[in-house]
Design a protein around this motif. Structure first.
Motif, PDB file in Angstrom:
ATOM      1  N   ARG A  79      38.247  62.102  26.443  1.00  0.00           N
ATOM      2  CA  ARG A  79      37.423  63.290  26.705  1.00  0.00           C
ATOM      3  C   ARG A  79      38.119  64.303  27.595  1.00  0.00           C
ATOM      4  N   ARG A  80      37.574  65.509  27.582  1.00  0.00           N
ATOM      5  CA  ARG A  80      38.042  66.634  28.401  1.00  0.00           C
ATOM      6  C   ARG A  80      39.449  67.082  28.058  1.00  0.00           C
ATOM      7  N   ILE A  81      39.864  66.848  26.818  1.00  0.00           N
ATOM      8  CA  ILE A  81      41.155  67.394  26.377  1.00  0.00           C
ATOM      9  C   ILE A  81      40.973  68.255  25.123  1.00  0.00           C
ATOM     10  N   GLY A  82      39.729  68.607  24.844  1.00  0.00           N
ATOM     11  CA  GLY A  82      39.488  69.557  23.771  1.00  0.00           C
ATOM     12  C   GLY A  82      39.150  68.960  22.417  1.00  0.00           C
ATOM     13  N   LEU A  83      39.100  67.615  22.320  1.00  0.00           N
ATOM     14  CA  LEU A  83      38.849  67.020  20.999  1.00  0.00           C
ATOM     15  C   LEU A  83      37.428  67.320  20.517  1.00  0.00           C
ATOM     16  N   GLY A  84      36.462  67.234  21.426  1.00  0.00           N
ATOM     17  CA  GLY A  84      35.081  67.546  21.043  1.00  0.00           C
ATOM     18  C   GLY A  84      34.960  68.988  20.564  1.00  0.00           C
ATOM     19  N   SER A  85      35.633  69.885  21.245  1.00  0.00           N
ATOM     20  CA  SER A  85      35.586  71.299  20.845  1.00  0.00           C
ATOM     21  C   SER A  85      36.183  71.486  19.448  1.00  0.00           C
ATOM     22  N   ALA A  86      37.266  70.753  19.172  1.00  0.00           N
ATOM     23  CA  ALA A  86      37.894  70.857  17.844  1.00  0.00           C
ATOM     24  C   ALA A  86      36.954  70.339  16.759  1.00  0.00           C
ATOM     25  N   ARG A 131      26.385  74.113  25.704  1.00  0.00           N
ATOM     26  CA  ARG A 131      26.189  75.466  26.270  1.00  0.00           C
ATOM     27  C   ARG A 131      27.498  76.233  26.243  1.00  0.00           C
ATOM     28  N   ARG A 132      28.559  75.542  26.606  1.00  0.00           N
ATOM     29  CA  ARG A 132      29.884  76.163  26.600  1.00  0.00           C
ATOM     30  C   ARG A 132      30.220  76.729  25.217  1.00  0.00           C
ATOM     31  N   HIS A 133      29.648  76.097  24.181  1.00  0.00           N
ATOM     32  CA  HIS A 133      29.943  76.519  22.814  1.00  0.00           C
ATOM     33  C   HIS A 133      28.826  77.366  22.208  1.00  0.00           C
ATOM     34  N   GLY A 179      18.940  63.766  30.130  1.00  0.00           N
ATOM     35  CA  GLY A 179      19.774  63.466  31.295  1.00  0.00           C
ATOM     36  C   GLY A 179      21.266  63.525  31.009  1.00  0.00           C
ATOM     37  N   ASN A 180      21.642  63.932  29.817  1.00  0.00           N
ATOM     38  CA  ASN A 180      23.058  63.948  29.437  1.00  0.00           C
ATOM     39  C   ASN A 180      23.689  65.294  29.828  1.00  0.00           C
ATOM     40  N   ALA A 181      24.055  65.381  31.095  1.00  0.00           N
ATOM     41  CA  ALA A 181      24.582  66.653  31.611  1.00  0.00           C
ATOM     42  C   ALA A 181      25.863  67.059  30.900  1.00  0.00           C
ATOM     43  N   ALA A 182      26.700  66.085  30.565  1.00  0.00           N
ATOM     44  CA  ALA A 182      27.970  66.412  29.903  1.00  0.00           C
ATOM     45  C   ALA A 182      27.709  67.090  28.556  1.00  0.00           C
ATOM     46  N   ALA A 183      26.795  66.490  27.774  1.00  0.00           N
ATOM     47  CA  ALA A 183      26.516  67.055  26.447  1.00  0.00           C
ATOM     48  C   ALA A 183      25.913  68.456  26.580  1.00  0.00           C
ATOM     49  N   LYS A 184      24.969  68.617  27.504  1.00  0.00           N
ATOM     50  CA  LYS A 184      24.336  69.938  27.655  1.00  0.00           C
ATOM     51  C   LYS A 184      25.373  70.988  28.057  1.00  0.00           C
ATOM     52  N   SER A 185      26.252  70.600  28.963  1.00  0.00           N
ATOM     53  CA  SER A 185      27.291  71.531  29.398  1.00  0.00           C
ATOM     54  C   SER A 185      28.246  71.863  28.241  1.00  0.00           C
ATOM     55  N   PHE A 186      28.604  70.817  27.496  1.00  0.00           N
ATOM     56  CA  PHE A 186      29.512  70.993  26.348  1.00  0.00           C
ATOM     57  C   PHE A 186      28.910  71.958  25.326  1.00  0.00           C
ATOM     58  N   LEU A 219      24.607  62.993  15.248  1.00  0.00           N
ATOM     59  CA  LEU A 219      25.416  62.206  16.189  1.00  0.00           C
ATOM     60  C   LEU A 219      26.738  62.927  16.419  1.00  0.00           C
ATOM     61  N   PHE A 220      27.253  62.762  17.644  1.00  0.00           N
ATOM     62  CA  PHE A 220      28.507  63.439  17.971  1.00  0.00           C
ATOM     63  C   PHE A 220      29.108  62.710  19.174  1.00  0.00           C
ATOM     64  N   ALA A 221      30.313  62.233  19.066  1.00  0.00           N
ATOM     65  CA  ALA A 221      30.908  61.544  20.225  1.00  0.00           C
ATOM     66  C   ALA A 221      32.426  61.558  20.158  1.00  0.00           C
ATOM     67  N   VAL A 222      33.003  61.562  21.344  1.00  0.00           N
ATOM     68  CA  VAL A 222      34.450  61.383  21.519  1.00  0.00           C
ATOM     69  C   VAL A 222      34.622  60.137  22.385  1.00  0.00           C
ATOM     70  N   ARG A 223      35.588  59.317  22.052  1.00  0.00           N
ATOM     71  CA  ARG A 223      35.833  58.087  22.822  1.00  0.00           C
ATOM     72  C   ARG A 223      36.065  58.452  24.293  1.00  0.00           C
TER      73      ARG A 223
HETATM   74  C1  LIG Z   1      29.922  65.663  24.962  1.00  0.00           C
HETATM   75  C2  LIG Z   1      31.314  65.222  24.454  1.00  0.00           C
HETATM   76  C3  LIG Z   1      31.246  65.100  22.932  1.00  0.00           C
HETATM   77  C4  LIG Z   1      32.361  66.283  24.854  1.00  0.00           C
HETATM   78  O1  LIG Z   1      33.603  65.949  24.227  1.00  0.00           O
HETATM   79  P1  LIG Z   1      35.012  66.357  24.890  1.00  0.00           P
HETATM   80  O2  LIG Z   1      36.074  66.053  23.894  1.00  0.00           O
HETATM   81  O3  LIG Z   1      35.140  65.734  26.225  1.00  0.00           O
HETATM   82  O4  LIG Z   1      34.810  67.925  25.045  1.00  0.00           O
HETATM   83  P2  LIG Z   1      35.943  69.044  25.351  1.00  0.00           P
HETATM   84  O5  LIG Z   1      37.114  68.423  26.014  1.00  0.00           O
HETATM   85  O6  LIG Z   1      36.183  69.789  24.091  1.00  0.00           O
HETATM   86  O7  LIG Z   1      35.136  69.947  26.411  1.00  0.00           O
HETATM   87  C5  LIG Z   1      34.918  71.336  26.235  1.00  0.00           C
HETATM   88  C6  LIG Z   1      34.089  71.867  27.377  1.00  0.00           C
HETATM   89  O8  LIG Z   1      32.772  71.271  27.375  1.00  0.00           O
HETATM   90  C7  LIG Z   1      32.329  71.121  28.739  1.00  0.00           C
HETATM   91  N1  LIG Z   1      32.264  69.699  29.096  1.00  0.00           N
HETATM   92  C8  LIG Z   1      32.699  68.643  28.366  1.00  0.00           C
HETATM   93  N2  LIG Z   1      32.451  67.492  29.022  1.00  0.00           N
HETATM   94  C9  LIG Z   1      31.862  67.826  30.188  1.00  0.00           C
HETATM   95  C10 LIG Z   1      31.390  67.076  31.305  1.00  0.00           C
HETATM   96  N3  LIG Z   1      31.499  65.724  31.338  1.00  0.00           N
HETATM   97  N4  LIG Z   1      30.843  67.731  32.339  1.00  0.00           N
HETATM   98  C11 LIG Z   1      30.733  69.082  32.334  1.00  0.00           C
HETATM   99  N5  LIG Z   1      31.177  69.862  31.309  1.00  0.00           N
HETATM  100  C12 LIG Z   1      31.725  69.232  30.241  1.00  0.00           C
HETATM  101  C13 LIG Z   1      33.389  71.791  29.596  1.00  0.00           C
HETATM  102  O9  LIG Z   1      33.070  73.157  29.697  1.00  0.00           O
HETATM  103  C14 LIG Z   1      34.643  71.584  28.742  1.00  0.00           C
HETATM  104  O10 LIG Z   1      35.689  72.485  29.056  1.00  0.00           O
HETATM  105  P3  LIG Z   1      36.736  72.139  30.248  1.00  0.00           P
HETATM  106  O11 LIG Z   1      37.208  70.723  30.016  1.00  0.00           O
HETATM  107  O12 LIG Z   1      37.804  73.174  30.065  1.00  0.00           O
HETATM  108  O13 LIG Z   1      35.938  72.277  31.516  1.00  0.00           O
HETATM  109  C15 LIG Z   1      31.739  63.867  25.098  1.00  0.00           C
HETATM  110  O14 LIG Z   1      31.540  63.917  26.489  1.00  0.00           O
HETATM  111  C16 LIG Z   1      30.988  62.662  24.543  1.00  0.00           C
HETATM  112  O15 LIG Z   1      31.354  62.101  23.515  1.00  0.00           O
HETATM  113  N6  LIG Z   1      29.941  62.223  25.266  1.00  0.00           N
HETATM  114  C17 LIG Z   1      29.194  61.021  24.872  1.00  0.00           C
HETATM  115  C18 LIG Z   1      28.394  61.219  23.610  1.00  0.00           C
HETATM  116  C19 LIG Z   1      27.486  62.424  23.691  1.00  0.00           C
HETATM  117  O16 LIG Z   1      26.907  62.714  24.718  1.00  0.00           O
HETATM  118  N7  LIG Z   1      27.354  63.130  22.552  1.00  0.00           N
HETATM  119  C20 LIG Z   1      26.551  64.354  22.474  1.00  0.00           C
HETATM  120  C21 LIG Z   1      25.128  64.119  22.209  1.00  0.00           C
HETATM  121  S1  LIG Z   1      24.850  63.293  20.655  1.00  0.00           S
END
Ligand SMILES: CC(C)(COP(=O)(O)OP(=O)(O)OC[C@H]1O[C@@H](n2cnc3c(N)ncnc32)[C@H](O)[C@@H]1OP(=O)(O)O)[C@@H](O)C(=O)NCCC(=O)NCCS
Length: 155
Positions: free
Chosen positions: A84-91, A124-126, A115-122, A76-80
């Motif tokens: 989001r989009r301020i680097g907390l997930g990356s940290a 992949r970015r890492h 279907g979770n495009a945000a997670a896949k993008s996140f 499991l992995f999530a940011v409130r």
């Molecule tokens: C996926 C998730 C953990 C990302 O956390 P976050 O703190 O927003 O991530 P960051 O701010 O560190 O993002 C780093 C990079 O990831 C990519 N990214 C993150 N969210 C994205 C989105 N919604 N769409 C596209 N790219 C995304 C981007 O490249 C981003 O860099 P940028 O902001 O400079 O473009 C967050 O969206 C989340 O909690 N989602 C719901 C739960 C979930 O899906 N968990 C993962 C599967 S268990």
């Protein structure tokens, strides 16, 4: 840019807040499987790290990662949503990767909703790559995409 935050191992008292965040951010449209009791079991499990990220003392993200002998698995992995989009997930991910490396582990695997495009993008970015689909993985409601990151000599 992000300001002060801290990442630590979760405490027993965090279990309820983690479970609620899992239900709201991850398990939407599915049964609530990661209840406080199950999260608590992970917190107490020696083969699992439950990490929490706090800003100003407030829990804003968490991750649960299990360690095998050679691989780790992010369960499991999530940011409130508001944070989001301020680097907390990356940290948080960097913290998990660092602990895996210290443990001599060179592979991290996970599943995400297809279907979770945000997670896949996140991920992949890492540096994670997609390793295949698991049809119906989420209660037959949705497929999972399996993702993997390897590093080291063969990585
Ligand atoms: C996926 C998730 C953990 C990302 O956390 P976050 O703190 O927003 O991530 P960051 O701010 O560190 O993002 C780093 C990079 O990831 C990519 N990214 C993150 N969210 C994205 C989105 N919604 N769409 C596209 N790219 C995304 C981007 O490249 C981003 O860099 P940028 O902001 O400079 O473009 C967050 O969206 C989340 O909690 N989602 C719901 C739960 C979930 O899906 N968990 C993962 C599967 S268990």
């Amino acid at each position: 840019m992000i300001t002060a935050y801290e990442i630590t191992l979760a405490e027993v008292a965090d279990a309820a807040a983690i479970a609620v965040l899992s239900r709201d951010a991850i398990e939407t449209g599915l049964s609530w499987r990661w209840t406080a009791r199950r999260v608590l079991r992970s917190i107490l499990d020696e083969s699992t790290n439950v990490a929490v990220l706090r800003r100003d003392g407030q829990l804003q993200g968490f991750a649960i990662m299990r360690y095998g002998d050679e691989e780790a698995h992010i369960s499991l992995f999530a940011v409130r949503a508001s944070q989001r989009r301020i680097g907390l997930g990356s940290a948080l991910l960097a913290w998990l990767e660092a602990t895996a490396q210290v443990a001599g582990i060179r592979t991290i695997k996970l599943e995400a909703r297809a279907g979770n495009a945000a997670a896949k993008s996140f991920y992949r970015r890492h540096g994670f790559t997609e390793a295949g689909l698991s049809p119906g993985y989420y209660e037959d409601v949705e497929d999972a995409v399996r993702m993997v990151k390897r590093w080291g000599p063969e990585g």
